[in-house]
Design an enzyme around this catalytic site. Structure first.
Site, PDB file in Angstrom:
ATOM      1  CD1 TRP A 357     -15.666 -11.346 -11.726  1.00 18.17           C
ATOM      2  CD2 TRP A 357     -17.827 -11.365 -11.187  1.00 18.17           C
ATOM      3  NE1 TRP A 357     -15.982 -10.096 -11.270  1.00 18.17           N
ATOM      4  CE2 TRP A 357     -17.310 -10.078 -10.920  1.00 18.17           C
ATOM      5  CE3 TRP A 357     -19.167 -11.620 -10.915  1.00 18.17           C
ATOM      6  CZ2 TRP A 357     -18.097  -9.039 -10.407  1.00 18.17           C
ATOM      7  CZ3 TRP A 357     -19.950 -10.581 -10.397  1.00 18.17           C
ATOM      8  CH2 TRP A 357     -19.410  -9.314 -10.150  1.00 18.17           C
ATOM      9  CG  ASP A 358     -14.554  -9.667 -15.772  1.00 19.01           C
ATOM     10  OD1 ASP A 358     -14.493 -10.099 -14.614  1.00 19.01           O
ATOM     11  OD2 ASP A 358     -13.856  -8.738 -16.186  1.00 19.01           O
ATOM     12  CD  GLU A 488     -11.569  -6.809  -7.286  1.00 17.40           C
ATOM     13  OE1 GLU A 488     -10.934  -5.868  -7.769  1.00 17.40           O
ATOM     14  OE2 GLU A 488     -11.550  -7.963  -7.752  1.00 17.40           O
ATOM     15  CE  LYS A 601     -11.801  -2.238  -8.749  1.00 20.54           C
ATOM     16  NZ  LYS A 601     -10.995  -3.448  -8.778  1.00 20.54           N
ATOM     17  CD  GLN A 602     -16.229  -4.578  -9.192  1.00 25.79           C
ATOM     18  OE1 GLN A 602     -15.073  -4.446  -8.869  1.00 25.79           O
ATOM     19  NE2 GLN A 602     -16.628  -5.391 -10.152  1.00 25.79           N
TER      20      GLN A 602
HETATM   21  C1  BGC Z   1     -12.820  -5.977 -11.001  1.00 22.88           C
HETATM   22  C2  BGC Z   1     -13.226  -7.437 -11.027  1.00 22.88           C
HETATM   23  C3  BGC Z   1     -12.956  -7.979 -12.412  1.00 22.88           C
HETATM   24  C4  BGC Z   1     -11.517  -7.734 -12.831  1.00 22.88           C
HETATM   25  C5  BGC Z   1     -11.255  -8.120 -14.272  1.00 22.88           C
HETATM   26  C6  BGC Z   1     -11.368  -5.856 -11.402  1.00 22.88           C
HETATM   27  O1  BGC Z   1     -10.982  -4.505 -11.408  1.00 22.88           O
HETATM   28  O2  BGC Z   1     -12.984  -5.442  -9.709  1.00 22.88           O
HETATM   29  O3  BGC Z   1     -14.598  -7.562 -10.722  1.00 22.88           O
HETATM   30  O4  BGC Z   1     -13.229  -9.350 -12.424  1.00 22.88           O
HETATM   31  O5  BGC Z   1     -11.217  -6.352 -12.718  1.00 22.88           O
HETATM   32  O6  BGC Z   1     -12.025  -7.366 -15.143  1.00 22.88           O
END
Ligand code: BGC
Length: 772
Positions: A357-358, A488, A601-602
């Site tokens: 999804w990035d 996550e 985490k984000q």
């Molecule tokens: C992130 C995800 C991301 C993936 C790839 C993960 O660490 O939590 O949001 O899609 O990395 O960049």
């Protein structure tokens, strides 16, 4: 965190050789041109620690999933970004002794990646165990002008001896992936030819049957002229090369120039692959190293013309942003709708798959603003091409009637991620794919995508959400259970606010788009209804009902949206209360502890507020930011940029700047201790967003470009170029004003700090910054 890369505005420079840093440098100094790329492995033998990496765009391997306990619905395979033939190899022996920096005394060493020109240079003086000393300069590039061609110039001077130098110039397809699940080899040999001065080899991938031909041709120069030499071609399984041996005189340079071609069956027929590669290499060698390099540099000059961001008064920040822009351009050129932007690009193996999804959530804005709209459009087309697979994917999970669930990780439209709960439950990705269509149309004004393919994608996505919700009798609302939000560090949660919000928005947006397509192109609308078996009145009514009655967890007292139903049951701490010894949590804490902690985490709720900022008042943004930012550990590289943008909007400038540094130099300074695995390519687009949307306050509002810039106090000024619809602008921010130059030949309307301005062509607008 490390600090060994010298600060420089246009180059990445390493001075001195520390074998412990070699893998990190191999990532940082990576080269690529959208079609192929490679880690900065040495040309000559190196027996020290190294991750050899050469990658070819779109060529992957479906490595059978390895899990202890298989469950229905698991992806069958984890798609590997495939390590491909090493074409940079030029082993050097001097009077029979191998030149290997791991066994030599390295007297001087430097590497420089020239970001402006896309050229990697290495220089060293080494004393071999026998006492022989040599000086070497190695220069190489992956051509931006000829994307199937790479070239190396390797110059060597004996410093204290006369002797025989043997070069072994080879192409090594006998490679593996370090992250292979079963230690398997993924390449099988198809054919090879090794004749004097030229070697070619074609291998095919098991299962996927991609063919890649990699070949090389080389010449030797002494005293500035082509030297005559006998070459001894040789070959073994998956390996071809040529040996040459020349006499070298103390203080005199011997040069080997190697021209390589890498051609995959994505672009040429399998049958003619080797002939084509041979012709390409022949033409490259005839063109010559200098001319090829000049064309390559000219291609980079054109890229920088549109993409550069300048920062005055802060070399580290300037280097950081250019490094990010450079790698984004090395990874994706937008000329093929089968390709995408892998989280590690061509710089490492980690993170299989090329598409997360990035792309939609982070990368699209960069490509929309710095490239022709065709480039961003390709990214939308890419998902459309996967729509049938997304429908199949949803069907396998029990959804019906054309509901589509796009994969969290993919190469070809199929889900290909190893893990189950964490990533697979991140169904929010479907929302980002719909959002990207909206973002693209809003930014470029190109509505044609809606009737062409956007409406079909949106129908599939809205159908998915309509089936994924369920009605809670207790809440008298629609709820979404058992998901992972963008954060996550929680999983299998109920009513992740972000997911519920974007799900409802998708259903509303799908209705809006369908109404638009029906009005503008009734014929096409009828076709879409037919091809999707769409029951317009019933399905749209259901979507409206769900959206109007969606449940959004929130807390009235705190005035915030809740990340999920149970968030307030957690022990609510701030990141400041953690000991540094606990960080990063994902390396220090058990998974159990992470999942029940409040640490994020984000960006999660804040991701939603960033996407839909215009729907919330400033106080709502502030309350949520004040609540969630102190709990966010930013252990995803994708996180800080969203916080920079919101912090900038809220006037939290110190916070915005601190987070900006973290994203801009994430890899250069190895913040997360993982640069050795490869670079965080997708988060690099977040760095760009931090400057342009954060400090520049750039938004697309009602079809106009709107800017609300401020100057971080650490800088003297910054500037960026930005495409908006048919216009190209240059925006320069200083401590006193924002100067906008309309570089286009037509007049434009632009909004700066909320005020509307009309600019004639080539006009410069100066707006004082005041206290803003
Ligand atoms: C992130 C995800 C991301 C993936 C790839 C993960 O660490 O939590 O949001 O899609 O990395 O960049």
């Amino acid at each position: 965190m490390k600090n060994y890369i010298r600060h420089d505005e246009w180059s990445i420079i390493e001075e001195g050789f520390d074998p412990k840093l070699n893998r990190i440098s191999e990532s940082l100094f990576s080269l690529g041109n959208g079609r192929m790329g490679q880690r900065a492995n040495f040309e000559e033998t190196y027996t020290g620690d190294s991750l050899s990496g050469n990658y070819v765009a779109g060529v992957y391997y479906p490595d059978k999933t390895r899990v202890g306990w298989w469950k229905n619905g698991y992806p069958e395979y984890f798609a590997k970004v495939l390590n491909s033939a090493n074409w940079v190899g030029i082993d050097v022996k001097i009077d029979g002794e191998t030149l290997d920096l791991s066994t030599c005394e390295v007297k001087t060493f430097s590497r420089r990646l020239n970001l402006r020109e896309g050229v990697l240079e290495r220089h060293f003086v080494a004393r071999m165990p026998s006492g022989r000393e040599v000086e070497v300069w190695a220069t190489r590039f992956c051509s931006m002008a000829e994307p199937e061609i790479g070239a190396i110039r390797y110059r060597i001077v004996p410093l204290n001896f006369d002797g025989r130098i043997q070069f072994d110039s080879f192409v090594d397809f006998d490679v593996r992936n370090e992250d292979s699940n079963y230690g398997e080899r993924f390449w099988e040999e198809v054919e090879k030819v090794s004749i004097p001065r030229k070697s070619y080899i074609t291998c095919r991938t098991k299962k996927t049957d991609f063919h890649v031909c990699t070949g090389m041709k080389f010449t030797i120069l002494q005293n500035g002229v082509k030297a005559y030499f006998e070459a001894q071609p040789y070959a073994r399984e998956r390996y071809v090369g040529n040996l040459v041996s020349v006499m070298a005189v103390r203080g005199k340079e011997t040069v080997i120039e190697k021209f390589a071609g890498v051609v995959s069956s994505l672009y040429r027929s399998k049958e003619g692959l080797m002939d084509y590669t041979r012709e390409k290499i022949k033409a490259a060698a005839e063109t010559g190293f200098d001319r090829l390099m000049a064309d390559h540099k000219a291609a980079w000059a054109k890229i920088w013309e549109e993409c550069d961001i300048t920062i005055e008064g802060d070399t580290a920040a300037q280097q950081g942003i250019r490094f990010n822009i450079f790698h984004l351009n090395q990874t994706y050129r937008g000329d093929d709708d089968r390709l995408n932007i892998g989280p590690k690009g061509f710089t490492g193996e980690k993170y299989g798959g090329s598409t997360y999804w990035d792309t939609e959530a982070y990368c699209l804005p960069f490509y929309m603003s710095t490239h022709d709209p065709k480039v961003a459009r390709q990214l939308l087309v890419y998902r459309y091409r996967h729509l049938d697979k997304a429908i199949e994917n949803a069907r396998q999970l029990g959804f019906t009637g054309g509901a589509a669930l796009f994969p969290m990780v993919t190469m070809n439209g199929e889900e290909c991620h190893n893990e189950w709960e964490i990533t697979f439950e991140e169904i929010h990705r479907n929302g980002a794919i719909a959002y990207a269509i909206h973002d693209y149309v809003r930014y470029t004004g190109d509505e044609s995508v809606l009737a062409e393919f956007g409406a079909e994608v949106l129908i599939g996505i809205a159908r998915f959400w309509a089936q994924r919700v369920n009605f809670s009798k207790e809440k008298k609302k629609f709820v979404i259970l058992g998901v992972t939000g963008p954060n996550e560090y929680e999983n299998n949660v109920n009513n992740n606010w972000y997911t519920n919000y974007i799900a409802a928005w998708c259903m509303d947006y799908a209705r809006e788009v369908l109404a638009k397509v029906e009005g503008a192109s009734p014929f096409r609308y009828a076709q879409i209804l037919e091809s999707t078996a769409f029951d317009a009145p019933a399905e749209t009514a259901r979507w409206a009902e769900i959206s109007e009655n969606m449940y959004y967890p929130s807390d009235k007292k705190l005035g915030v949206f809740l990340q999920q139903d149970g968030y307030l049951d957690k022990e609510l701490l701030d990141v400041d209360e953690l000991s540094p010894a606990d960080r990063p949590l994902n390396q220090k804490w058990s998974w159990d502890r992470i999942l029940r902690s409040c640490f994020i985490k984000q960006a999660d709720v804040l991701q939603g507020l960033y996407f839909f900022e215009e729907r919330f008042d400033l106080e709502t943004l502030r309350r949520n930011f004040d609540f969630y930012e102190p709990k966010t550990v930013h252990e995803s590289s994708l996180s800080p940029c969203v916080h920079v943008i919101l912090a900038s909007r809220l006037g939290y400038r110190a916070k915005a700047y601190a987070l900006y540094l973290r994203t801009a130099r994430l890899d250069l300074d190895d913040y997360n201790n993982d640069t050795e695995d490869g670079l965080h390519i997708t988060s690099m687009a977040g760095t760009w967003m931090s400057v342009v949307k954060g400090f520049g306050g750039m938004r697309a509002v009602d079809g106009k470009l709107s800017l609300s810039p401020y100057l971080p106090e650490q800088w003297k000024g910054f500037s960026f170029k930005i495409r908006f619809r048919e216009h190209l602008f240059r925006v320069a921010v200083s401590s006193s004003s924002v100067d906008v130059e309309n570089l286009s030949d037509t007049s434009a309307e632009i909004v700066v700090h909320g005020k509307h301005f009309r600019m004639s062509k080539r006009d410069v607008l100066v707006v004082p910054l005041g206290d803003s």
